[in-house]
Write a protein that holds these residues in place. Structure first.
Motif, mmCIF file in Angstrom:
data_model
loop_
_atom_site.group_PDB
_atom_site.id
_atom_site.type_symbol
_atom_site.label_atom_id
_atom_site.label_comp_id
_atom_site.label_asym_id
_atom_site.label_seq_id
_atom_site.Cartn_x
_atom_site.Cartn_y
_atom_site.Cartn_z
ATOM 1 N N GLY A 168 12.746 5.313 0.975
ATOM 2 C CA GLY A 168 11.328 5.124 0.790
ATOM 3 C C GLY A 168 10.862 6.285 -0.072
ATOM 4 N N VAL A 169 9.958 6.028 -1.006
ATOM 5 C CA VAL A 169 9.608 7.060 -1.975
ATOM 6 C C VAL A 169 9.059 8.292 -1.258
ATOM 7 C CG1 VAL A 169 7.304 6.124 -2.345
ATOM 8 C CG2 VAL A 169 8.329 7.580 -4.076
ATOM 9 N N GLY A 170 9.624 9.447 -1.601
ATOM 10 C CA GLY A 170 9.188 10.702 -1.021
ATOM 11 C C GLY A 170 9.727 10.962 0.370
ATOM 12 N N LYS A 171 10.482 10.019 0.928
ATOM 13 C CA LYS A 171 10.981 10.168 2.304
ATOM 14 C C LYS A 171 12.441 10.604 2.276
ATOM 15 C CE LYS A 171 8.113 6.511 4.387
ATOM 16 N NZ LYS A 171 7.369 5.970 3.286
ATOM 17 N N TYR A 172 12.931 10.973 3.444
ATOM 18 C CA TYR A 172 14.344 11.243 3.621
ATOM 19 C C TYR A 172 15.026 10.078 4.337
ATOM 20 C CZ TYR A 172 12.633 15.964 2.788
ATOM 21 O OH TYR A 172 12.022 17.061 2.261
ATOM 22 N N PHE A 173 14.294 8.992 4.568
ATOM 23 C CA PHE A 173 14.874 7.897 5.332
ATOM 24 C C PHE A 173 14.529 6.570 4.679
ATOM 25 C CE2 PHE A 173 10.921 9.416 7.230
ATOM 26 C CZ PHE A 173 10.134 8.292 7.204
ATOM 27 N N ILE B 270 0.850 -1.183 0.000
ATOM 28 C CA ILE B 270 0.000 0.000 0.000
ATOM 29 C C ILE B 270 0.889 1.237 0.000
ATOM 30 C CG2 ILE B 270 -1.909 1.200 1.127
ATOM 31 C CD1 ILE B 270 -2.576 -1.632 0.218
ATOM 32 N N ALA B 271 0.546 2.218 -0.821
ATOM 33 C CA ALA B 271 1.352 3.438 -0.908
ATOM 34 C C ALA B 271 1.330 4.183 0.429
ATOM 35 C CB ALA B 271 0.821 4.337 -2.017
ATOM 36 N N SER B 272 2.488 4.666 0.814
ATOM 37 C CA SER B 272 2.604 5.451 2.037
ATOM 38 C C SER B 272 2.027 6.843 1.813
ATOM 39 C CB SER B 272 4.073 5.567 2.423
ATOM 40 O OG SER B 272 4.777 6.337 1.448
ATOM 41 N N PRO B 273 1.772 7.588 2.887
ATOM 42 C CA PRO B 273 1.319 8.979 2.715
ATOM 43 C C PRO B 273 2.291 9.804 1.869
ATOM 44 C CG PRO B 273 0.977 8.273 4.982
ATOM 45 C CD PRO B 273 1.744 7.170 4.305
ATOM 46 N N GLU B 274 3.602 9.549 2.021
ATOM 47 C CA GLU B 274 4.586 10.299 1.239
ATOM 48 C C GLU B 274 4.481 9.970 -0.243
ATOM 49 O OE1 GLU B 274 6.008 9.920 5.415
ATOM 50 O OE2 GLU B 274 5.286 8.494 3.925
ATOM 51 N N GLN B 275 4.230 8.705 -0.562
ATOM 52 C CA GLN B 275 4.085 8.323 -1.967
ATOM 53 C C GLN B 275 2.806 8.908 -2.554
ATOM 54 O OE1 GLN B 275 4.475 4.125 -2.704
ATOM 55 N NE2 GLN B 275 3.765 4.276 -4.814
ATOM 56 N N LEU B 276 1.718 8.863 -1.800
ATOM 57 C CA LEU B 276 0.468 9.473 -2.267
ATOM 58 C C LEU B 276 0.636 10.966 -2.514
ATOM 59 C CD1 LEU B 276 -2.367 7.827 -0.129
ATOM 60 C CD2 LEU B 276 -2.079 7.689 -2.602
ATOM 61 N N ALA B 277 1.483 11.608 -1.707
ATOM 62 C CA ALA B 277 1.679 13.051 -1.835
ATOM 63 C C ALA B 277 2.309 13.425 -3.164
ATOM 64 C CB ALA B 277 2.538 13.570 -0.681
ATOM 65 N N PHE B 278 2.973 12.484 -3.843
ATOM 66 C CA PHE B 278 3.465 12.749 -5.182
ATOM 67 C C PHE B 278 2.308 13.013 -6.143
ATOM 68 C CE2 PHE B 278 7.865 10.495 -5.322
ATOM 69 C CZ PHE B 278 8.326 11.392 -4.369
ATOM 70 N N MET B 279 1.145 12.418 -5.854
ATOM 71 C CA MET B 279 0.037 12.418 -6.811
ATOM 72 C C MET B 279 -1.184 13.190 -6.336
ATOM 73 S SD MET B 279 0.448 8.356 -7.767
ATOM 74 C CE MET B 279 0.631 7.861 -6.040
ATOM 75 N N VAL B 280 -1.482 13.126 -5.043
ATOM 76 C CA VAL B 280 -2.683 13.749 -4.488
ATOM 77 C C VAL B 280 -2.276 14.826 -3.495
ATOM 78 C CG1 VAL B 280 -4.931 13.312 -3.425
ATOM 79 C CG2 VAL B 280 -3.762 11.462 -4.637
ATOM 80 N N GLN B 281 -2.923 15.987 -3.589
ATOM 81 C CA GLN B 281 -2.633 17.085 -2.658
ATOM 82 C C GLN B 281 -3.492 16.903 -1.415
ATOM 83 O OE1 GLN B 281 -0.272 19.297 -3.614
ATOM 84 N NE2 GLN B 281 -0.284 20.268 -1.610
#
Length: 582
Positions: A567-572, A43-54
């Motif tokens: 992790g996509v969109g993360k710094y860690f 399941i996409a993380s909140p950070e990954q969703l943030a690439f696509m959904v505001q």
């Protein structure tokens, strides 16, 4: 029972306002297998969703239209929702009949599927498209069939499309000159012809299913394409004013028509745009799959100059490199269902992030993107065939959504490189300080403060040196992908004399300078704990192999390589978020 505090649109969903609604929402996400903490590996993380959904911090994304959400919230399963469930059942029956020839075997599978279907719909919380996906998986598992059951159907369809493109009725209408007076200059004529050709290919792509079943007459094709031109007229300025080259992410449809789609995409490429074509990871009826793109001979000539990428977690640098080197990049969205942003691959999310516009085919995409009140991070154009004919609509990206283009990031990196070059020309040494910035979730602000404090003190101790501190160039809105892309450009400039990596002693000294004790979250931490620093150590070793005089100071290199990729969109590291999220 629904209360007045419950949202009526998906965009209005917020947690913590109504405990009963929160309970229903969590249950609904679990029923649809969309709860991130229950299954963070798929399941996409909140950070990954943030690439696509505001999304706001407390906002929840649902992969369905407002109308579907409203139906799911009604007690007792309303007729419209039951009608969609019934449609899902008809799709599954058609699939079974197309796959299983033995009558007894077909009856066994039908009875099993009916039993599971009644269990699923009794919940009253399944999104209809998720029901189709779940039932399809059951059929494929029960039928004992090998491979894709509709591969040959799709190949026959592409051959039919290939033949249709050569028919005078279609070719002549695609190539016909526009009516009326032409612009007075060649540039204007060229832009007009480009936009008309594109819209006509939109029409052909949207009508692929119907026209394969029954080819209309030449006048009917002419009328359909003129109607498409009229429908697209409000977007005329959008197409003409779009920056060139733009990066376009194209989403295919379950009704098929991939050869027509590729003809349209080649038109966009001729106009100077870069194209990412997202297909399906596996069987989804007539939707093209990755196997189709690699094995269907009818598609081969339309993919020349392109590349098929199988990586599901490609990095930003590699994706941008492929976009520079190839006219078209083929990826899969990571799913075998109607587009569900919770289940898409990391590669798809990054492709969305790098795109300037998302071009979507079919009524299914229109339902998801135009029927929802959620805001998205990129402009979305949907085109499809409706009962009234050809439709095309633009949905603008959220006003607060920002895109850091490759060019914009490169400009920031080049400004830093310019300072480094000037320092070298003045006889000064250049030091780069690699430090923990976001590797400890929730501690980014403290990490920036520590790095600034330590480097400021270091500058007081050292003479005639330029120290590059990433914490001083932390750009609000950039994620780990953007920052690492920027810093790698700086780090590979060949201008670094000393590359210093943060140590445990550095962190302890930083807290002492701040007059604080080291808190538990920072105890024993150093740059080896950072995924970003691990990547930077690899770059440092590579650069040292080219420049033996460059010094590397800090923990031993072997201590770094226990970390993975971001992790996509993360710094860690992605593994850290899974551990802390359980």
């Amino acid at each position: 029972m629904k209360t007045s505090r419950e949202p009526s649109r998906v965009r209005d969903i917020r947690l913590g306002r109504d405990v009963r609604f929160d309970a229903w929402l969590y249950s609904m996400l679990m029923d649809n297998n969309l709860a991130y903490r229950m299954n963070p590996d798929i399941i996409a993380s909140p950070e990954q969703l943030a690439f696509m959904v505001q999304l706001d911090d407390d906002q929840v994304y649902l992969p369905c239209s407002d109308a579907t959400f409203a139906m799911l919230r009604v007690d007792g399963r309303p007729r419209k929702l039951q009608a969609q469930y019934n449609r899902a059942w008809r799709i599954i029956m058609r699939l079974i009949r197309s796959m299983v020839q033995d009558r007894a075997e077909r009856r066994r599978i039908l009875h099993f599927c009916r039993y599971r279907f009644l269990q699923y719909v009794a919940q009253g919380t399944l999104i209809p498209s998720r029901l189709v996906k779940r039932m399809t998986d059951l059929v494929l598992a029960q039928s004992y069939s090998l491979g894709d059951p509709w591969r040959e159907r799709r190949r026959a369809s592409t051959l039919r499309q290939q033949e249709m493109l050569e028919l005078p009725a279609i070719r002549d209408n695609l190539e016909a000159m526009p009516d009326g007076e032409l612009p007075p200059d060649m540039r204007g004529v060229r832009r007009l012809l480009d936009s008309l050709e594109l819209v006509r290919f939109f029409c052909l792509s949207a009508m692929a299913k119907d026209w394969q079943e029954q080819l209309p007459s030449t006048p009917e094709i002419h009328q359909a394409m003129r109607q498409a031109e009229q429908a697209a007229a409000p977007l005329h300025e959008y197409f003409l004013n779009a920056p060139r080259p733009s990066t376009i992410l194209f989403l295919c449809d379950a009704d098929g028509g991939i050869l027509f789609d590729l003809a349209m995409l080649q038109s966009l490429i001729r106009m100077g745009h870069r194209v990412i074509c997202a297909v399906k990871a596996g069987f989804y009826f007539f939707a093209p799959t990755m196997d189709d793109m690699e094995s269907d001979p009818a598609l081969e000539c339309w993919l020349r100059g392109g590349i098929v990428l199988r990586e599901t977690q490609i990095g930003k640098n590699d994706l941008l490199r492929h976009l520079r080197e190839h006219r078209m990049v083929i990826i899969d969205d990571g799913t075998r269902e109607r587009l569900n942003l919770y289940r898409v691959s990391v590669t798809f999310s990054r492709a969305w992030k790098e795109a300037d516009v998302v071009l979507c085919k079919g009524w299914r995409a229109a339902d998801i993107f135009l029927g929802t009140s959620h805001a998205f991070t990129r402009d979305i154009i949907c085109y499809w065939r409706s009962e009234s004919g050809f439709r095309i609509e633009l949905r603008r990206h959220a006003p607060e959504a920002r895109k850091f283009s490759e060019e914009a990031i490169a400009i920031q990196a080049d400004a830093i490189i310019k300072k480094m070059r000037e320092a070298r020309s003045q006889g000064r040494s250049v030091m780069f300080y690699s430090c923990v910035i976001g590797s400890i979730p929730g501690q980014t602000h403290i990490a920036v403060t520590l790095a600034r404090t330590f480097v400021d003190n270091l500058r007081k101790k050292m003479d005639n040196i330029l120290i590059i501190n990433p914490a001083e160039h932390f750009v609000e809105g950039m994620d780990g992908d953007d920052l690492m892309f920027m810093w790698e450009r700086v780090q590979r400039s060949g201008l670094i004399d000393v590359w210093r990596f943060q140590t445990v002693e550095d962190i302890e000294e930083s807290f002492a300078l701040l007059g604080r004790k080291v808190p538990p979250a920072w105890s024993g931490k150093d740059s080896t704990y950072s995924t970003g620093c691990t990547k930077e150590m690899r770059i440092a070793l590579d650069m040292q192999s080219r420049n033996r005089e460059m010094q590397i100071i800090g923990p031993e290199p072997r201590l770094f390589f226990r970390r993975g990729e971001y992790g996509v969109g993360k710094y860690f590291d992605a593994s850290i978020s899974r551990l802390t999220g359980r």
